[in-house]
Scaffold this motif. Structure first.
Motif, PDB file in Angstrom:
ATOM      1  N   UNK A   5      53.193  59.244  27.579  1.00 13.86           N
ATOM      2  CA  UNK A   5      54.508  59.214  27.248  1.00 13.86           C
ATOM      3  C   UNK A   5      55.261  57.721  27.516  1.00 13.86           C
ATOM      4  N   UNK A   6      54.736  57.260  28.903  1.00 13.85           N
ATOM      5  CA  UNK A   6      55.660  56.297  29.282  1.00 13.85           C
ATOM      6  C   UNK A   6      55.905  54.812  28.442  1.00 13.85           C
ATOM      7  N   UNK A   7      56.704  54.363  28.352  1.00 14.62           N
ATOM      8  CA  UNK A   7      56.902  52.894  27.678  1.00 14.62           C
ATOM      9  C   UNK A   7      57.993  52.184  28.545  1.00 14.62           C
ATOM     10  N   UNK A   8      57.916  50.983  28.430  1.00 15.71           N
ATOM     11  CA  UNK A   8      58.585  50.001  29.273  1.00 15.71           C
ATOM     12  C   UNK A   8      59.671  49.216  28.379  1.00 15.71           C
ATOM     13  N   UNK A   9      59.618  49.679  27.245  1.00 17.37           N
ATOM     14  CA  UNK A   9      60.658  49.051  26.214  1.00 17.37           C
ATOM     15  C   UNK A   9      61.893  48.891  26.552  1.00 17.37           C
ATOM     16  N   UNK A  10      62.444  50.017  27.099  1.00 15.96           N
ATOM     17  CA  UNK A  10      64.039  49.970  27.235  1.00 15.96           C
ATOM     18  C   UNK A  10      64.423  48.934  28.644  1.00 15.96           C
ATOM     19  N   UNK A  11      63.313  48.634  29.220  1.00  7.56           N
ATOM     20  CA  UNK A  11      63.598  47.616  30.301  1.00  7.56           C
ATOM     21  C   UNK A  11      63.500  46.380  29.815  1.00  7.56           C
ATOM     22  N   UNK A  12      62.638  46.078  28.946  1.00  5.01           N
ATOM     23  CA  UNK A  12      62.713  44.701  28.355  1.00  5.01           C
ATOM     24  C   UNK A  12      63.100  44.439  26.939  1.00  5.01           C
ATOM     25  N   UNK A 107      56.973  46.955  38.329  1.00  5.52           N
ATOM     26  CA  UNK A 107      56.947  48.225  38.954  1.00  5.52           C
ATOM     27  C   UNK A 107      58.225  48.362  39.795  1.00  5.52           C
ATOM     28  N   UNK A 108      58.671  47.471  40.512  1.00  2.00           N
ATOM     29  CA  UNK A 108      59.888  47.574  41.223  1.00  2.00           C
ATOM     30  C   UNK A 108      61.150  47.720  40.319  1.00  2.00           C
ATOM     31  N   UNK A 109      61.099  47.282  39.139  1.00  2.00           N
ATOM     32  CA  UNK A 109      62.376  47.422  38.201  1.00  2.00           C
ATOM     33  C   UNK A 109      62.409  48.931  37.870  1.00  2.00           C
ATOM     34  N   UNK A 110      61.001  49.423  37.635  1.00  2.00           N
ATOM     35  CA  UNK A 110      60.952  50.765  37.241  1.00  2.00           C
ATOM     36  C   UNK A 110      61.301  51.882  38.224  1.00  2.00           C
ATOM     37  N   UNK A 111      61.055  51.293  39.646  1.00  3.95           N
ATOM     38  CA  UNK A 111      61.290  52.085  40.611  1.00  3.95           C
ATOM     39  C   UNK A 111      62.723  52.028  41.006  1.00  3.95           C
ATOM     40  N   UNK A 112      63.488  50.911  40.761  1.00  5.39           N
ATOM     41  CA  UNK A 112      64.813  50.699  40.829  1.00  5.39           C
ATOM     42  C   UNK A 112      65.666  51.876  40.215  1.00  5.39           C
ATOM     43  N   UNK A 113      65.231  52.024  38.905  1.00  8.55           N
ATOM     44  CA  UNK A 113      65.895  52.692  37.920  1.00  8.55           C
ATOM     45  C   UNK A 113      65.597  54.119  38.264  1.00  8.55           C
ATOM     46  N   UNK A 114      64.364  54.383  38.756  1.00  7.84           N
ATOM     47  CA  UNK A 114      64.013  55.728  39.418  1.00  7.84           C
ATOM     48  C   UNK A 114      64.972  56.384  40.456  1.00  7.84           C
ATOM     49  N   UNK A 115      65.509  55.317  41.031  1.00  4.04           N
ATOM     50  CA  UNK A 115      66.290  55.614  42.538  1.00  4.04           C
ATOM     51  C   UNK A 115      67.824  55.471  42.008  1.00  4.04           C
ATOM     52  N   UNK A 116      68.232  55.097  40.818  1.00  2.00           N
ATOM     53  CA  UNK A 116      69.498  54.868  40.270  1.00  2.00           C
ATOM     54  C   UNK A 116      69.875  55.418  38.883  1.00  2.00           C
ATOM     55  N   UNK A 117      69.409  56.456  38.718  1.00  2.00           N
ATOM     56  CA  UNK A 117      69.683  57.293  37.241  1.00  2.00           C
ATOM     57  C   UNK A 117      69.491  56.464  36.293  1.00  2.00           C
TER      58      UNK A 117
END
Length: 436
Positions: A5-12, A107-117
Motif C-alpha cells: 500500500x505504501x507510496x512515497x509520492x506525496x512526499x516527493x 526514511x527520516x522524512x516519513x518518520x517526521x510525518x508519522x510524528x507530526x500528523x
C-alpha cells in the motif's frame, strides 16, 4: 503490510493541471475539483495542506487511498507502475521492501510525518506541469482537455453519440496568464530539492509556454541542476530541443507512438507514420553528443497491442526503450481486457516469440531512464505486457463495452472518412460480430 500500500509520492511530487489546480499525483484517478489553485496558493501551500497531510497519514497507516486505485490494480500484474517508479527514487524495492524502507535516504522524512500528523519537513522533488490542450493531433483514446483538435471533434461526436461522448468543457489554461507563469517560475527557484519537471500538453512542442518556461529556467541559472522531460507526438521537430538537450542536466523526450504500422495513423489521427518515424530518427540521432534521453511513450489499446511485437523489434534495433506507467482505462471501449480470446492468444504467442528470440528477462531497475540500461528497460516493458495479456481477468462488463466499441469507432469514422478495418483487418470478424 506497507509493501502492498505504501507510496512515497506525496512526499516527493505535485501535479499542476491544465487550469492550474494542484493535484496529489500524476497517476492518481481524477477526484473532485481541487480547493487549491496556482492563482491562489503557492506550491508549498498545497504541499503542506490538510489534503496532503491526510494522504500521507493514510499511507503510513497502511490504508489504500482511493486515488491510488490504478496503481494498486496494476500491482497484481507486476507492472512497473507509478507507485513503484516513485518508490525506486527512495531506493525502496519490492524484493527487500522492509529493509530498503528502513535504509531509505527518505526514511527520516516519513518518520517526521508519522510524528507530526502528516506534515512534511521536506520539499517536492519532481513536478508534473500540464500546460494546456494546444495540440495538432486528435488521438482516439485522448480527451478534449488534453487536445484542442479533439475538442473540436467532440462537438460533432457529442451530436452523433451523446451517450458515448460528453460535450467538451472549455477552459483557459493557466499558462496563458503571464502573471501566473512568473509566479510559477519564482516559486520553483525556491525549491532546493527540485530535480525533475515534466511538462505535458497538448503537444508541448506546439505550445509557446513550454519554450518560455524552459528558457526562464536556463536564464535563472538552474537548468544545469534540473532534469526536464516532455512528451511529443513526433509530428514536429523544433531545433530548440537541440539547445535544451545541452543546457539542462538531462532532457527526457517521450515520443508518443503506438505502432510502427499504418494503424498508428488511425489511432493518433491525423499523423503519418512515415513522418513520425523520420522525426523520431532525428531525435534519436541527437543522443550522440547531448544530454538527451529518448523513450517511446506507449499506451497499448485493444488494437495497437496486436502489433506490440513489431514495436519491440523497433526498440531493440534502435536501442530505444518504451515507458508506460498506466494500463489504459479510458476510453473503456478500448481497453486491452476486451480482446477476444483468439486474438489475445495470438498476441501472447507473438510477444513470447520476441522474448525468446532476444532472451529478454525482467529485472529490477533502480532507474528506468538510464542510457546504460536501455536493453533491460526494453525487456521489462515487453515482459510486463506479456504478463498482463496472459494474466488479466476478463471484466464482468466486457460484453457491454464490446457492443459499444463499433459505435464509438464509427462516430469517429463518420467525421474522418476512414475505417479501422482498413488499418487493422485482423479485427474485422470480431467487430462485425458486435455490429460494425
Amino acid at each position: 503490510m506497507l509493501q502492498h500500500s505504501f507510496c512515497n509520492s506525496p512526499w516527493l511530487h505535485i501535479k499542476i493541471t491544465y487550469n492550474g489546480d494542484y493535484k496529489i499525483c500524476r497517476w492518481g484517478i481524477e477526484d473532485e475539483k481541487s480547493q487549491f489553485n496556482i492563482a491562489t496558493h503557492s506550491i508549498m501551500d498545497f504541499y503542506d495542506s490538510d489534503v496532503m497531510c491526510a494522504i500521507r497519514t493514510d499511507l503510513l497507516a497502511g490504508i489504500k487511498p482511493g486515488i491510488c486505485k490504478k496503481c494498486y490494480q496494476q500491482d497484481q500484474y507486476g507492472k512497473l507502475n507509478g507507485r513503484w517508479r516513485q518508490l525506486l527514487k527512495s531506493t525502496i524495492t519490492a524484493e527487500n521492501f522492509d529493509l530498503t524502507l528502513r535504509g531509505s535516504p527518505h526514511y527520516n522524512i516519513f518518520e517526521h510525518s508519522h510524528c507530526h500528523s502528516g506534515h512534511s519537513n521536506y520539499q517536492p522533488v519532481d513536478l508534473q506541469i500540464d500546460l494546456g490542450n494546444t495540440c495538432n493531433s486528435a488521438c482516439v483514446m485522448c480527451y478534449p482537455q488534453a487536445s484542442s483538435k479533439l475538442a473540436v471533434d467532440y462537438l460533432k461526436l457529442n451530436q452523433l453519440e451523446p451517450d458515448l461522448f460528453d460535450k467538451p468543457v472549455t477552459y483557459t489554461s493557466w499558462t496563458r496568464k503571464p502573471e501566473l507563469l512568473d509566479k510559477f517560475i519564482s516559486e520553483i527557484k525556491k525549491l532546493d530539492n527540485l530535480k525533475y519537471i515534466h511538462f505535458l500538453g497538448g503537444e508541448t512542442l506546439y505550445d509557446k509556454s513550454f519554450y518560455l518556461l524552459c528558457d526562464a529556467l536556463i536564464d535563472a541559472g538552474i537548468a544545469k541542476n534540473i532534469i526536464v522531460g516532455t512528451t511529443t507526438n513526433c509530428t514536429i521537430y523544433d531545433s530548440n530541443i537541440e539547445r535544451y538537450a545541452r543546457e539542462f542536466k538531462e532532457f527526457h523526450l517521450g515520443c508518443s507512438i503506438e505502432t510502427v504500422s499504418k494503424l498508428n495513423d488511425y489511432i493518433r489521427y491525423p499523423s503519418e507514420i512515415n513522418q513520425v518515424l523520420h522525426i523520431l530518427d532525428r531525435f534519436l540521432k541527437l543522443r550522440t553528443d547531448t544530454n538527451l534521453y529518448v523513450s517511446l511513450r506507449i499506451t497499448p489499446n485493444i488494437f495497437s497491442v496486436y502489433h506490440l511485437d513489431q514495436l519491440a523489434e523497433y526498440m531493440i534495433q534502435n536501442n530505444v526503450s518504451a515507458e508506460s506507467c498506466n494500463i489504459l482505462t479510458y476510453p473503456a471501449v478500448m481497453r486491452m481486457e476486451l480482446l477476444p480470446a483468439d486474438i489475445r492468444s495470438e498476441i501472447s504467442t507473438k510477444l513470447n516469440n520476441v522474448i525468446s528470440k532476444h532472451c529478454l528477462q525482467k529485472t529490477t531497475l533502480p532507474n528506468a531512464r538510464n542510457a546504460h540500461r536501455i536493453s533491460q528497460s526494453i525487456a521489462n516493458v515487453i515482459c510486463e505486457y506479456r504478463d498482463f495479456i496472459e494474466g488479466y481477468q476478463v471484466p464482468a462488463d466486457a460484453e457491454l463495452y464490446r457492443k459499444q466499441l463499433p459505435r464509438f469507432l464509427q462516430a469517429f469514422e463518420k467525421i474522418r472518412d476512414n475505417r479501422i478495418t482498413d488499418y487493422e483487418p485482423r479485427y474485422t470478424d470480431f467487430l462485425r460480430h458486435y455490429g460494425y
